[in-house]
Structure formats: C-alpha cells, structure tokens
Enzyme design. Structure first.
Site, PDB file in Angstrom:
ATOM      1  N   THR A 108       0.843  -1.197   0.000  1.00 51.66           N
ATOM      2  CA  THR A 108       0.000   0.000   0.000  1.00 51.66           C
ATOM      3  C   THR A 108       0.876   1.243   0.000  1.00 51.66           C
ATOM      4  O   THR A 108       2.033   1.204   0.421  1.00 51.66           O
ATOM      5  CB  THR A 108      -0.904   0.067   1.239  1.00 51.66           C
ATOM      6  OG1 THR A 108      -0.115   0.398   2.395  1.00 51.66           O
ATOM      7  CG2 THR A 108      -1.634  -1.234   1.477  1.00 51.66           C
ATOM      8  N   ASP A 109       0.327   2.353  -0.444  1.00 48.27           N
ATOM      9  CA  ASP A 109       0.947   3.644  -0.173  1.00 48.27           C
ATOM     10  C   ASP A 109       0.759   3.929   1.320  1.00 48.27           C
ATOM     11  O   ASP A 109       0.104   3.172   2.046  1.00 48.27           O
ATOM     12  CB  ASP A 109       0.309   4.732  -1.042  1.00 48.27           C
ATOM     13  CG  ASP A 109       1.234   5.914  -1.287  1.00 48.27           C
ATOM     14  OD1 ASP A 109       2.223   6.070  -0.550  1.00 48.27           O
ATOM     15  OD2 ASP A 109       0.961   6.709  -2.216  1.00 48.27           O
ATOM     16  N   ALA A 110       1.340   5.026   1.789  1.00 49.05           N
ATOM     17  CA  ALA A 110       1.349   5.323   3.227  1.00 49.05           C
ATOM     18  C   ALA A 110      -0.066   5.332   3.804  1.00 49.05           C
ATOM     19  O   ALA A 110      -0.967   5.986   3.278  1.00 49.05           O
ATOM     20  CB  ALA A 110       2.036   6.656   3.474  1.00 49.05           C
TER      21      ALA A 110
END
Length: 589
Positions: free
Chosen positions: A283-285
């Site tokens: 995932t992104d942040a």
C-alpha cells in the site's frame, strides 16, 4: 495462488522450500508482523531491535540520512531480525532517496525532456548502486503515473510525462538499471495518478478514466512492466470507479470510489486476476487521508490485506495497528488463504533477492567498500548532462537571448511564490536551511558582471514592522503605486524565479498589492524572463510572459547551466514531455 517458480521470483526448489518452511515455522504473531512496513522513528540500535523483536516486521522504509548512519541502521536491522527484511528507499530521482549524500540524478520529467532513455537507465543504475551499498534491497520507484491534469500538484515533476509509450519505455530502462544492483523496484501509484487534480495525502482523488481509456494508458504501462518481470507494485489510494462497475455493475457509489488499496475489485480482480500480476503489492502510506478516512482504521488495516495488498505501509500506533491486523485475521476479514498468499509473496520477494541464502552478518557490503560508492563525481556528471539536455525554453516570443551585461546590465530578480506551508514546507524543514534559487542566481549573475537586485514585496516589508504599525501600513498599501518610468529607469531586465512546492495546489499566488513587480504585469514595458525551477505548469498563471523556462529543479549546478544558456554559451535543448501551455490558447501568444 502465487507461483514462486515464475517471474518475478524465478525461485529454484531450494528457494521455494525456504519460503514454505519459513511460513510453516512462524507463529501467528510473526505472520501478522510480516505484513507491516515500518517507518523508522529512530536510528538508535535499541529502538531498531525493539521494533523487530516486538512487531516482527517484514519490511522497513526510512527517511534519508547520511550514508554512514543508514548503513549502520540497516546493519542492526538485518542482524537482529529473525527473518531477513525488505529495506526500501524512495529513489525516484537518484541515490539521494536512499541517503542524504547520495547522487541526485534528475526528476523523471526532466529526464524525459532530454528525449534520451539512457538517462532513465542511468538514474536506475546510480540509484541501485548507492542504495544497495548501504543495505537497501527495495525501492518505491519508478513513478509510472501520467501527467494528464496540469492542476495535479503531487506528480508534476515525478512522472515521465503524458506519452504512454515514453513512460513505459523510460520506466523499463529505470527498472533495468536498478535491478542490476539487486534492488527490487515497486512501480507506483497503481491504478494511476495524474487524472484528478487533488492529492491523496489530503483528499480523495480518483482515476475517472473509462475501462477502455485505462486499458490503453495506465493498463498498457503496467502490463508492459509486468511482462518484463516487475517484482512489486505500490497501490495508490486512488479509486478506479469505472473498472469497479465492470466487475460489479451493481456497485454502490461508495464501492466505486473506494481507494484501490481497500478495493478487492482493483487489487485482486484487476491487478492479480485480469492482469496476472504474480508479484508483491504494497500500500501507499496508510496515514494519507484518501485511505485513512475511508473507514474506521480498525477495519481499514485488515481490509487492505483482504483486498489483495500484501504489505501495509506504516504503523499509526504500532500496538493498535498490530492488534487490529490480528483481530482482522481472527474475525475472518483476512482469510487463511489470503494470509498464506501474502506471506508467500513477501518471502518469495526476499528469496528472489537472495536473502535466504546469506548469513545475517553477510547481507551488508563491507562498510569501507560501500561508502566508496556514494556520491561519485562521475555520477554527478550525469546529472549535469541531464540539466544541459533537459532545461526547456518553453516560450520564446521576444528573442531575448543571449543576455549580457552590455545589453541588460541592471537586473531585478523577483521570487514568485505559491502557498506557504503544506508538504513543501515539510520538505524544506527536512532538508535544512539552504540558499534560495533567487539567491543563487543573483550570485551567478553578479559574477558575470550584472548589477542585480532582489525585489522585496510591500507585504514582506510590512510584516517586519511592529504590530502597532502594520495596520496603518496595510491600509496604505494601495497608495504605494509608482510610475512605470521608475521601474523602467532602474532596470534593464526582470527575471522571475518560481519555486512552488506541492500543497493543496501548486499554483502561483500573488499578494494583495497590485502593480508591483511580484506580479509580472510589465512584460511589454521591460524585457522579462520567467523561470520555474519546479512545477512545469506556471504559464497558466502568467500567460502574459513572453519568455518562459522550465529547469525542473533548483540544484546549484542546474542553475549554473541555466545561466550559461541564458548568456548564449549553450543552447536550450530540452523538449517538454508535458503540455506546458496547459491546453490554454492565451498562454501561447
């Protein structure tokens, strides 16, 4: 289920056995821990040891620090982790994304402006050499988004532009370069940024392309990378509503607009199913608003894994997030099959790097050998080549070049500004105090014999006054208008320099005063050059400017090359990889 003998893993029997045996011998706490990528809060050994012991993390991403500090951090991590770690860097523009003293090669948009794909390869190669030297084995790059919306503030210089074939070709070259050093790239941000004008850090920002449009653009890029053996993909918090409706014609508005990181339709059905992606999805942040505001965090944490993501990027609170992931497994949000698949992919990626075949003390390169690979002069020379070939003269309607002290001795430099704050301010604080582009250009022009002044706006002067004097001064700000002749009698040339960082937008902002040099109204009164050292789209806000240049970054070496070009010692060679005229007719005349 994942196939470890196929690309991108290509494991032999011994590698597959290590993955399976490792999973079989893990406790449930260790299995849950493997799903997390920790953001390092400290480089102290006690902290690092406690994180791997307490949370059994599978991976790390950290903020750049000096190479020696990062090396020691990664050494402690690998030697104290029961299972070898994926250690990621953000090498989007060079080795400086792995360590502060690494080599900045060039932002992707600048590399595309050179029209030479070898520089994309060189950026990958340099990134790989420097990141691997200090113990990294994974990179959150390349950025393979498409700059379709000039109003988008977050990817304006981080992409290879708007041409699908160029983005694919240059991304493949970057991947080839970085993988030579054993670094596994993670292309981002699936399913594709650059369509909406908002930023997922701060808001929802969907990709609204139709199924057919997406297949021809972002789908073609990711498909080409997957075919070439792309090991991992970072999923962005970007909805793809039309594709959701393809898989589920009865999808609700909420389902259609769920970010990809939480959408089984996008990660499992599209990416891993239809597109046959066999690698790892991170995932992104997880603190970005588009993800963390989509549902309760206690649900969001396990839902990301259930949707098909294999690694969860960053704890908010480690104890909370770890427990919520565990709860999600125990209550069936994460099935046994999905957990097994995620762990197999994660450990398969580690084995594909060769981490399973090395003793903990042998994972890192010898320190002296590693430090000798950081910031080499020959790699910095590549950055200068890119500046020479990439700096772009977008608009040249008055044939002002070459400039010289003989023709335009008296120069006024004006700092063009945007929003103060946001992510740009964060970056400025992290990088520490440094000369502004205006300061550097002033020094360079004075060394050439120009007389140079820097404009100070009335608003800046007023803010320096005692509070009791500010109100009266503000009330008189409109009385400060000066005759045009006062400007033309003092200066022969005005150069506007804009460094506007990403915020809610990346637009120029002008003060309440009007008729002052901070707003380039005077383009027909006095020769004027506008230089953007970051965002390539500022012509939308200063369409009246007749001479406009994009340098794409404000490194001192870049600005020195800019001065050489303005003085006629070098030609402008860059060709814009985006529509710097922003699709507006008035920006062209």
């Amino acid at each position: 289920m994942v196939d470890l003998k196929a690309k991108p893993y290509n494991l032999d029997d011994a590698g597959v056995k290590w993955v399976k045996d490792t999973i079989a011998n893990m406790t449930i706490e260790e299995k849950i821990g493997q799903l997390f990528v920790n953001m390092g809060a400290s480089t102290e050994p006690d902290y690092l040891k406690s994180v791997v012991d307490t949370y059994h993390i599978g991976a790390v991403r950290y903020n750049p620090a000096p190479a020696e500090v990062v090396y020691e951090q990664n050494k402690v991590l690998q030697e104290n982790s029961k299972i070898p770690l994926l250690i990621a860097a953000n090498t989007e523009a060079g080795g400086n994304g792995a360590c502060g003293d690494g080599t900045f090669v060039g932002d992707p948009i600048k590399i595309a402006a050179t029209q030479d794909k070898k520089y994309a390869y060189e950026m990958g190669r340099v990134s790989g050499v420097e990141a691997a030297a200090i113990g990294c084995n994974w990179s959150f790059a390349p950025v393979v988004d498409l700059d379709y919306n000039w109003r988008n503030p977050i990817i304006s210089t981080r992409t290879y532009g708007t041409d699908v074939d160029t983005v694919l070709e240059y991304s493949l070259e970057y991947m080839r370069g970085i993988m030579e050093s054993g670094i596994k790239p993670a292309a981002k941000h699936f399913p594709g940024d650059g369509v909406d004008e908002r930023d997922q850090h701060l808001s929802f920002a969907p990709n609204t392309l139709s199924v057919e449009e997406w297949d021809k653009t972002f789908g073609k890029i990711y498909g080409g990378l997957i075919e070439a053996g792309l090991p991992s993909i970072m999923a962005g918090h970007i909805a793809l509503p039309e594709y959701v409706s393809k898989f589920n014609p009865n999808a609700t508005v909420k389902e259609r607009n769920m970010p990809a990181t939480l959408s089984k339709y996008i990660i499992t059905d599209l990416l891993k199913g239809q597109m046959n992606f066999n690698g790892v999805v991170v995932t992104d942040a997880s603190h970005m608003v588009a993800m963390t505001s989509a549902m309760k965090r206690s649900e969001m944490v396990p839902t990301a894994i259930a949707a098909g993501c294999d690694l969860f990027l960053f704890f908010n609170d480690p104890d909370e997030d770890f427990q919520w992931m565990m709860d999600g497994y125990k209550n069936g949000i994460i099935t046994e099959e999905r957990l097994e698949d995620a762990l197999t992919r994660i450990l398969g990626l580690k084995a594909s790097i060769g981490l399973h075949a090395k003793a903990k003390t042998e994972i890192m390169q010898p320190k002296e050998e590693a430090m000798a690979k950081i910031g080499l002069a020959e790699n910095k020379a590549i950055a200068n080549e890119i500046s020479d070939k990439g700096i772009t003269l977008v608009k040249n309607n008055e044939n002002i070049f070459p400039i010289s002290p003989a023709k335009t001795k008296r120069v006024l430099l004006v700092e063009a500004k945007g929003h103060d704050g946001g992510f740009g301010k964060f970056i400025a604080v992290m990088q520490g105090a440094k000369k502004t582009p205006v300061d550097m250009v002033k020094e360079m022009l004075e060394a050439e014999g120009f007389e140079v002044s820097i404009w100070e706006s009335p608003m800046d002067r007023i803010m320096k006054l005692p509070p009791e004097e500010q109100r009266a001064a503000m009330a008189n700000v409109y009385a400060g208008k000066k005759p045009i002749s006062e400007l033309t009698s003092k200066y022969d040339l005005i150069i506007n320099v804009a460094k506007v960082n990403a915020s809610t937008d990346q637009r120029l902002q002008f003060a309440a005063t009007k008729g002052t040099p901070d707003m380039p109204f005077y383009v027909h009164e006095i020769p004027t050059i506008f230089v953007s050292v970051q965002c390539p789209y500022h012509l939308a806000d200063v369409p009246q400017v007749q001479t406009y240049i994009n340098t794409y970054d404000d490194k001192e070496a870049t600005l020195r090359i800019l001065v050489d070009k303005m003085m006629g010692r070098s030609e402008f060679k860059g060709v814009s990889a985006v529509d710097a005229f922003c699709g507006l007719e008035d920006t062209r005349y």
